[in-house]
Design an enzyme around this catalytic site. Structure first.
Site, mmCIF file in Angstrom:
data_model
loop_
_atom_site.group_PDB
_atom_site.id
_atom_site.type_symbol
_atom_site.label_atom_id
_atom_site.label_comp_id
_atom_site.label_asym_id
_atom_site.label_seq_id
_atom_site.Cartn_x
_atom_site.Cartn_y
_atom_site.Cartn_z
ATOM 1 C CB CYS A 89 -0.858 -0.037 1.256
ATOM 2 S SG CYS A 89 -2.412 0.812 1.071
ATOM 3 C CB CYS B 166 -3.878 1.381 -2.179
ATOM 4 S SG CYS B 166 -2.175 1.906 -2.298
ATOM 5 C CB CYS C 253 7.100 -2.445 -7.579
ATOM 6 S SG CYS C 253 5.365 -2.148 -7.236
#
Length: 168
Positions: A12, A88, A96
């Protein structure tokens, strides 16, 4: 593959509510087959008080929980990850880190309970709703017979699970 523990990271942005609740739920429903972790792209450094309150009401041990950066899981020596789920929409759109071991990834987006504005009881109900949505997905995920699925089928299933929502 069937007799080992699978590591699941829930991501998140703030790592203060959804990902923390999912980390706890997979520990409960994974029954030793899954170990959950959570992290954030921009961790708040604290867990939302309503997250802690709800988890304690649901008889989770919360003393070891903390808000942390996703960088902890991309370092050498970090736990090898089998699955990474974003919970989310904001973090799902971010770049990432490179996760060691090429884990299976999917987006399991849920509304942000930390952004909810209302009375304490309305906030608690909203947090519980989001917890329940994540818990339902986790129950389905942990019931999969992973050892019988090839990577493509498993990727497809975890993406389908992420689309499951509670009725309004």
């Amino acid at each position: 593959m069937a007799n080992r523990e699978f590591h699941v990271l829930f991501l998140c942005t703030g790592n203060s509510a959804r990902s923390i609740m999912a980390e706890c739920a997979i520990g409960r429903w994974g029954k030793g087959k899954f170990k959950g972790f959570s992290a954030g792209s921009h961790p708040k450094g604290r867990i939302h008080p309503m997250s802690l309150k709800l988890l304690e009401e649901l008889n989770y041990e919360t003393s070891g929980l903390r808000s942390k950066s996703w960088d902890e899981f991309a370092r050498p020596g970090s736990p090898p990850l089998d699955f990474v789920f974003t919970v989310c929409d904001q973090v799902a759109g971010e770049v990432c880190p490179v996760w060691p071991g090429q884990p299976i990834t999917a987006h399991w987006g849920a509304a942000d309970p930390a952004a909810f504005a209302g009375s304490e009881e309305a906030t608690r109900r909203f947090f519980f709703r989001i917890y329940t949505e994540l818990e339902n997905r986790i129950k389905i995920f942990t019931s999969l017979r992973i050892e019988t699925l090839d990577r493509f089928a498993l990727e497809s299933r975890v993406k389908e699970i992420g689309k499951i929502k509670l009725p309004e």
